[in-house]
Write an enzyme that holds these catalytic residues in place. Structure first.
Site, PDB file in Angstrom:
ATOM      1  N   TYR A   1       0.801  -1.387   0.122  1.00  0.00           N
ATOM      2  CA  TYR A   1       0.007  -0.106  -0.054  1.00  0.00           C
ATOM      3  C   TYR A   1       0.858   1.212  -0.240  1.00  0.00           C
ATOM      4  O   TYR A   1       0.547   2.090  -0.804  1.00  0.00           O
ATOM      5  CB  TYR A   1      -1.179  -0.024   1.229  1.00  0.00           C
ATOM      6  CG  TYR A   1      -1.946   1.102   1.193  1.00  0.00           C
ATOM      7  CD1 TYR A   1      -3.113   1.076   0.430  1.00  0.00           C
ATOM      8  CD2 TYR A   1      -1.822   1.910   2.278  1.00  0.00           C
ATOM      9  CE1 TYR A   1      -4.013   2.276   0.339  1.00  0.00           C
ATOM     10  CE2 TYR A   1      -2.606   3.029   2.497  1.00  0.00           C
ATOM     11  CZ  TYR A   1      -3.738   3.081   1.524  1.00  0.00           C
ATOM     12  OH  TYR A   1      -4.628   4.126   1.635  1.00  0.00           O
TER      13      TYR A   1
HETATM   14  N1  LIG Z   1     -10.086   5.054   4.848  1.00  0.00           N
HETATM   15  C1  LIG Z   1      -8.704   5.670   5.144  1.00  0.00           C
HETATM   16  O1  LIG Z   1      -8.547   5.420   6.330  1.00  0.00           O
HETATM   17  C2  LIG Z   1      -7.872   6.106   4.301  1.00  0.00           C
HETATM   18  C3  LIG Z   1      -6.732   6.760   4.633  1.00  0.00           C
HETATM   19  C4  LIG Z   1      -5.802   7.374   3.650  1.00  0.00           C
HETATM   20  C5  LIG Z   1      -6.073   7.290   2.309  1.00  0.00           C
HETATM   21  N2  LIG Z   1      -7.257   6.584   1.811  1.00  0.00           N
HETATM   22  C6  LIG Z   1      -7.430   6.523   0.409  1.00  0.00           C
HETATM   23  O2  LIG Z   1      -9.012   7.167   0.293  1.00  0.00           O
HETATM   24  C7  LIG Z   1      -9.309   6.675  -1.135  1.00  0.00           C
HETATM   25  C8  LIG Z   1     -10.675   6.095  -0.866  1.00  0.00           C
HETATM   26  O3  LIG Z   1     -10.644   5.011  -0.075  1.00  0.00           O
HETATM   27  P1  LIG Z   1     -11.682   4.978   0.951  1.00  0.00           P
HETATM   28  O4  LIG Z   1     -11.125   4.821   2.381  1.00  0.00           O
HETATM   29  O5  LIG Z   1     -12.897   5.825   1.063  1.00  0.00           O
HETATM   30  O6  LIG Z   1     -12.385   3.455   0.933  1.00  0.00           O
HETATM   31  P2  LIG Z   1     -13.921   2.669   0.079  1.00  0.00           P
HETATM   32  O7  LIG Z   1     -14.976   3.392   0.832  1.00  0.00           O
HETATM   33  O8  LIG Z   1     -13.437   1.220   0.222  1.00  0.00           O
HETATM   34  O9  LIG Z   1     -13.549   3.416  -1.177  1.00  0.00           O
HETATM   35  C9  LIG Z   1     -12.951   3.158  -2.279  1.00  0.00           C
HETATM   36  C10 LIG Z   1     -13.571   3.264  -3.549  1.00  0.00           C
HETATM   37  O10 LIG Z   1     -12.661   2.837  -4.629  1.00  0.00           O
HETATM   38  C11 LIG Z   1     -13.274   1.954  -5.505  1.00  0.00           C
HETATM   39  N3  LIG Z   1     -12.405   0.998  -6.143  1.00  0.00           N
HETATM   40  C12 LIG Z   1     -11.899   0.166  -5.537  1.00  0.00           C
HETATM   41  N4  LIG Z   1     -11.219  -0.524  -6.554  1.00  0.00           N
HETATM   42  C13 LIG Z   1     -11.845  -0.219  -7.864  1.00  0.00           C
HETATM   43  C14 LIG Z   1     -11.500  -0.606  -9.001  1.00  0.00           C
HETATM   44  N5  LIG Z   1     -10.812  -1.695  -9.423  1.00  0.00           N
HETATM   45  N6  LIG Z   1     -12.285   0.066 -10.068  1.00  0.00           N
HETATM   46  C15 LIG Z   1     -13.079   1.255  -9.579  1.00  0.00           C
HETATM   47  N7  LIG Z   1     -13.370   1.550  -8.327  1.00  0.00           N
HETATM   48  C16 LIG Z   1     -12.476   0.708  -7.414  1.00  0.00           C
HETATM   49  C17 LIG Z   1     -14.322   1.224  -4.567  1.00  0.00           C
HETATM   50  O11 LIG Z   1     -15.473   0.893  -5.106  1.00  0.00           O
HETATM   51  P3  LIG Z   1     -16.107  -0.702  -4.751  1.00  0.00           P
HETATM   52  O12 LIG Z   1     -17.072  -0.196  -3.551  1.00  0.00           O
HETATM   53  O13 LIG Z   1     -16.896  -1.134  -6.067  1.00  0.00           O
HETATM   54  O14 LIG Z   1     -15.051  -1.459  -4.204  1.00  0.00           O
HETATM   55  C18 LIG Z   1     -14.787   2.620  -3.788  1.00  0.00           C
HETATM   56  O15 LIG Z   1     -15.873   3.310  -4.462  1.00  0.00           O
HETATM   57  C19 LIG Z   1      -8.379   5.455  -1.332  1.00  0.00           C
HETATM   58  O16 LIG Z   1      -7.505   6.003  -2.347  1.00  0.00           O
HETATM   59  C20 LIG Z   1      -7.485   5.011   0.059  1.00  0.00           C
HETATM   60  O17 LIG Z   1      -6.278   4.750  -0.243  1.00  0.00           O
HETATM   61  C21 LIG Z   1      -7.968   5.956   2.677  1.00  0.00           C
END
Ligand SMILES: NC(=O)c1ccc[n+]([C@@H]2O[C@H](COP(=O)([O-])OP(=O)(O)OC[C@H]3O[C@@H](n4cnc5c(N)ncnc54)[C@H](OP(=O)(O)O)[C@@H]3O)[C@@H](O)[C@H]2O)c1
Length: 276
Positions: A148
């Site tokens: 990651y």
């Molecule tokens: N949550 C945290 O603590 C955190 C911290 C730092 C950074 N981030 C970053 O924030 C971003 C969003 O993550 P989140 O935390 O909001 O998680 P999340 O709720 O799981 O959202 C991730 C999104 O990405 C989509 N996705 C994943 N794989 C995909 C693919 N192959 N094609 C199209 N869409 C895809 C998911 O769609 P599906 O529902 O279809 O899977 C979902 O809409 C990510 O880049 C993550 O690394 C998160």
């Protein structure tokens, strides 16, 4: 001014919160989802401001068609938000080629492909903005989250390259580095970590799970990142990277002042407690 925005991954979490915030402010958002039902909530809430686009960011062949859906009325795009991401966890030694490829493909290569597809539209906008959702993992690499971190460190390099290369066309490129945010991404990471308990890296698991549980406990709402993104879009500031965590001291001071070997010693002390 009402803007035309493209956001990847708006089914849940940060992407959904950003889409909601921008639609509520009157902008027009194209948001990608992988299942039709995942786009319904935003479509119903903002029928005149949101359009779901069915797209898996790993699908290279469909990308020109996706871009043409966004350009169907005119050929510009004001804002691109590369948000879709996954968290692959586990020790480096035991990750398969497939695990690593998937992590890099979704979190990095797809961002590059999608950005490239929309650069002509961002230039046409005359004041295009790109926001890449990075992570604090682009500043500090935890054991079990190597893949990651690799993806997010590389995303920072891509952000820097695009920002400098697009300077002549007034396209501004930013990264947001959130700490723990309350989204489903953590549940997915937790499930994958369990698989490594019986390996030689078993002693890392209690600390890894403890950190994960703590992250879930202190996680902030995705709306915080949505407000930050909205502010960046509105003001297009000269600052380029936005750390967003309750633990700024750790990332901005502790990691800068103390040698990496100190942190390594702390990690080893934790792990040793669980070694037989
Ligand atoms: N949550 C945290 O603590 C955190 C911290 C730092 C950074 N981030 C970053 O924030 C971003 C969003 O993550 P989140 O935390 O909001 O998680 P999340 O709720 O799981 O959202 C991730 C999104 O990405 C989509 N996705 C994943 N794989 C995909 C693919 N192959 N094609 C199209 N869409 C895809 C998911 O769609 P599906 O529902 O279809 O899977 C979902 O809409 C990510 O880049 C993550 O690394 C998160």
């Amino acid at each position: 001014m009402l803007l035309k925005v493209f956001i990847t991954g708006v089914s849940s979490g940060i992407g959904a919160a950003i889409a909601e915030n921008l639609c509520a402010s009157g902008h027009f958002v194209y948001g990608t989802v992988r299942k039709t039902e995942d786009g319904l909530r935003l479509s119903k809430a903002f029928p005149n401001h949101f359009r779901p686009i069915l797209y898996d960011v790993c699908d290279i062949e469909s990308l020109p068609k996706i871009a043409s859906q966004v350009y169907h009325v005119d050929d510009h795009l004001d804002v691109l938000i590369n948000n879709a991401g996954i968290a692959v966890s586990g020790p480096m030694e035991l990750l398969s080629d497939e695990d690593i490829e998937k992590q890099i493909d979704v979190n990095l290569k797809a961002v590059i492909r999608i950005t490239n597809a929309f650069i002509p539209g961002l230039i046409k906008s005359c004041s295009g903005t790109v926001i890449n959702i990075s992570s604090v993992s682009a500043r500090f690499t935890s054991p079990m989250l190597g893949a990651y971190s690799i993806s997010k460190y590389a995303l920072e390099a891509a952000t820097d390259a695009y920002r400098r290369e697009l300077l002549p066309w007034n396209v501004k490129v930013y990264s947001i580095q959130p700490g723990p945010i309350k989204t489903p991404i953590w549940e997915k990471a937790g499930q994958e970590m369990k698989d490594y308990s019986n390996s030689r890296y078993g002693p890392f698991m209690p600390s890894a799970n403890m950190i994960l549980k703590r992250s879930v406990r202190i996680a902030e709402p995705p709306e915080k990142i949505a407000r930050l993104a909205a502010k960046i879009i509105k003001n297009r500031p000269s600052k380029t990277k936005f750390l967003s965590t309750g633990n700024v001291f750790f990332y901005k001071v502790f990691l800068r002042i103390l040698p990496a070997s100190w942190m390594d010693r702390l990690i080893l002390a934790q792990v040793k407690k669980h070694m037989k």
